[in-house]
Design an enzyme around this catalytic site. Structure first.
Site, PDB file in Angstrom:
ATOM      1  CD  GLN A 259     -24.855 -77.838  10.304  1.00 35.85           C
ATOM      2  OE1 GLN A 259     -24.841 -76.618  10.355  1.00 35.85           O
ATOM      3  NE2 GLN A 259     -24.338 -78.588  11.270  1.00 35.85           N
ATOM      4  CG  HIS A 262     -27.970 -75.036  13.549  1.00 31.22           C
ATOM      5  ND1 HIS A 262     -27.479 -74.675  14.779  1.00 31.22           N
ATOM      6  CD2 HIS A 262     -26.997 -75.782  12.969  1.00 31.22           C
ATOM      7  CE1 HIS A 262     -26.267 -75.177  14.946  1.00 31.22           C
ATOM      8  NE2 HIS A 262     -25.957 -75.857  13.862  1.00 31.22           N
ATOM      9  CD  GLU A 327     -21.862 -72.666   8.400  1.00 32.45           C
ATOM     10  OE1 GLU A 327     -21.537 -72.196   9.504  1.00 32.45           O
ATOM     11  OE2 GLU A 327     -23.048 -72.966   8.118  1.00 32.45           O
ATOM     12  CG  HIS A 328     -20.665 -76.994   8.022  1.00 29.14           C
ATOM     13  ND1 HIS A 328     -21.797 -76.250   8.324  1.00 29.14           N
ATOM     14  CD2 HIS A 328     -19.790 -76.771   9.033  1.00 29.14           C
ATOM     15  CE1 HIS A 328     -21.619 -75.625   9.476  1.00 29.14           C
ATOM     16  NE2 HIS A 328     -20.406 -75.909   9.921  1.00 29.14           N
ATOM     17  CG  ASP A 361     -20.926 -77.948  14.418  1.00 29.21           C
ATOM     18  OD1 ASP A 361     -20.371 -77.151  13.638  1.00 29.21           O
ATOM     19  OD2 ASP A 361     -22.107 -78.323  14.284  1.00 29.21           O
ATOM     20  CG  HIS A 420       4.476 -37.011  -1.445  1.00 29.68           C
ATOM     21  ND1 HIS A 420       3.539 -36.102  -1.029  1.00 29.68           N
ATOM     22  CD2 HIS A 420       4.052 -38.225  -0.994  1.00 29.68           C
ATOM     23  CE1 HIS A 420       2.576 -36.718  -0.365  1.00 29.68           C
ATOM     24  NE2 HIS A 420       2.866 -38.023  -0.333  1.00 29.68           N
TER      25      HIS A 420
END
Length: 429
Positions: A259, A262, A327-328, A361, A420
């Site tokens: 990660q 990235h 996230e992970h 992934d 109504h």
């Protein structure tokens, strides 16, 4: 990497500082994006061609130069090596199989007074997927965004992908072929998002836009939300590994690298229950970093936002994980399914020492478009359900209109909405 210990009196302060990320929108970026979106909305294809030539350094004379046909996608698939063809097909098949199980189905029931109530599920008509192009090419992103839309029953999947200096990535186009993308336009940036959101003479307006992009793409997605739906505005990639010391240190080190590579603001965190094991992983990282082509990025990421946390036990580690809401999340521990029950907030949970995050992934099956920046506390991975809508069904019987009409009339009068009330009363005997 920063070193934190849960027994230190300043641990919570240190943890909050570690997770702090400046999400303030850049005013200059917002201004540029606003101008681009307005220009594309007003001038359509002409503006799209102009911006594409300017930012991607292309020489498109007309919109036809920015269109790829199914024949083009098929040709790209035929050009790539056989092993990549097989890998794309395997990944697509697994992602499709997983997302088939997410499909929502219509349902209804009839209550005691004969009134039918239910929910009708329908797919979106048309969606747009944004895919990075050029050298930063992600065929996995094509599959993860297009396949759940395909499974949901979306009739048109429009893909936009920039081609800087005319550079087309055959693997990305092959992924579009495998994943059932309907049309491809070689445009990118905020101008592509605007074209999908507002429509041009050639690019049809979509109902929802999904897929990752740079700061300008993210700003454009924020701007057009409401005109169309979007998946999310994602932040930097994140991984949190909880390790009990039974996984080889080299494996965990490489998972953290996966990660961190990235970009410089990605976040990789390891929580361990043994200082000796944390030291072992650190030594592995120091050794393995020498073999990494993206070493500079990894080192910057780990130095900026990486950390090793010493927890007293796995229970405490899980509570920290719930606060981080990553996230992970890798549970690199014995009996991972039992520990997973203690996790309330995570985009995806990878259980056991053989479940490396990178498998998720590409080809495990679940979607890799996941909530970041602690948004896993209230949001979920991209899935088939993101490409489906729910409509409520109501069919009131004559008998039901008497009972429900009385209730509705009383409440409507209580709100001083006479029409109504009368509308309900007209149906009462």
């Amino acid at each position: 990497m920063k070193k934190l210990n849960t027994q230190s009196p300043d641990f919570q302060t240190g943890l909050k500082a570690l997770l702090a990320f400046e999400t303030a929108q850049n005013p200059e970026t917002e201004r540029i994006v606003a101008d681009i979106c307005a220009d594309v909305q007003k001038h359509g294809d002409a503006a799209l061609i102009e911006y594409t030539n300017k930012f991607d350094q292309t020489n498109a004379k007309s919109i036809d130069d920015l269109i790829l046909t199914q024949a083009d996608l098929n040709a790209a698939f035929e050009r790539i090596p056989n092993d990549i063809q097989t890998a794309l097909q395997t990944a697509a098949r697994r992602v499709e199989s997983y997302h088939q199980r997410q499909k929502m189905e219509s349902w209804s029931y009839t209550d005691e007074d004969g009134t039918l109530l239910g929910q009708q599920i329908t797919p979106l008509d048309r969606v747009g997927i944004y895919v990075p192009g050029g050298k930063a090419a992600y065929p996995s992103s094509v599959i993860m965004n297009a396949m759940p839309a395909h499974v949901a029953g979306v009739k048109e999947i429009i893909m936009v992908v920039p081609t800087p200096k005319g550079e087309r990535n055959d693997i990305v186009l092959a992924a579009a072929y495998v994943a059932g993308v309907t049309k491809v336009f070689t445009v990118g940036g905020a101008q592509a998002v605007a074209a999908l959101a507002y429509g041009t003479e050639t690019i049809p307006q979509v109902d929802k836009i999904t897929g990752p992009g740079n700061a300008f793409v993210a700003a454009a997605k924020r701007r057009v939300f409401g005109v169309v739906g979007i998946d999310m505005v994602a932040g930097p990639s994140e991984i949190l590994v909880i390790a009990d010391g039974t996984t080889p240190a080299d494996w965990v080190a490489m998972d953290l690298f996966s990660q961190a590579e990235h970009d410089e603001i990605a976040q990789a965190i390891l929580i361990g229950t043994s200082q000796a094991y944390l030291d072992e992983v650190e030594a592995a990282m120091n050794r393995l970093i020498e073999t990494m082509p993206r070493r500079d990025i990894i080192e910057a990421s780990l130095g900026n936002r990486g950390a090793m946390i010493l927890a007293k036990d796995l229970d405490e580690a899980c509570e920290i994980a719930n606060y981080i809401s990553p996230e992970h999340l890798e549970l690199s521990v014995e009996n991972p399914q039992e520990w997973a029950k203690k996790i309330r907030h995570a985009g995806a949970i990878f259980m056991g020492r053989y479940t490396g995050e990178s498998l998720g992934d590409y080809c495990a099956g679940p979607n890799h478009v996941l909530p970041t920046s602690r948004t896993a506390r209230f949001s979920s991975p991209l899935g088939t359900y993101d490409f489906q809508k729910r409509s409520s069904l109501i069919q009131v019987s004559e008998h039901g209109a008497q009972k429900l009409g009385e209730t509705a009339s009383v409440l409507a009068h209580g709100e001083s909405l006479t029409a109504h009330a009368r509308a309900a009363e007209f149906r009462m005997k």
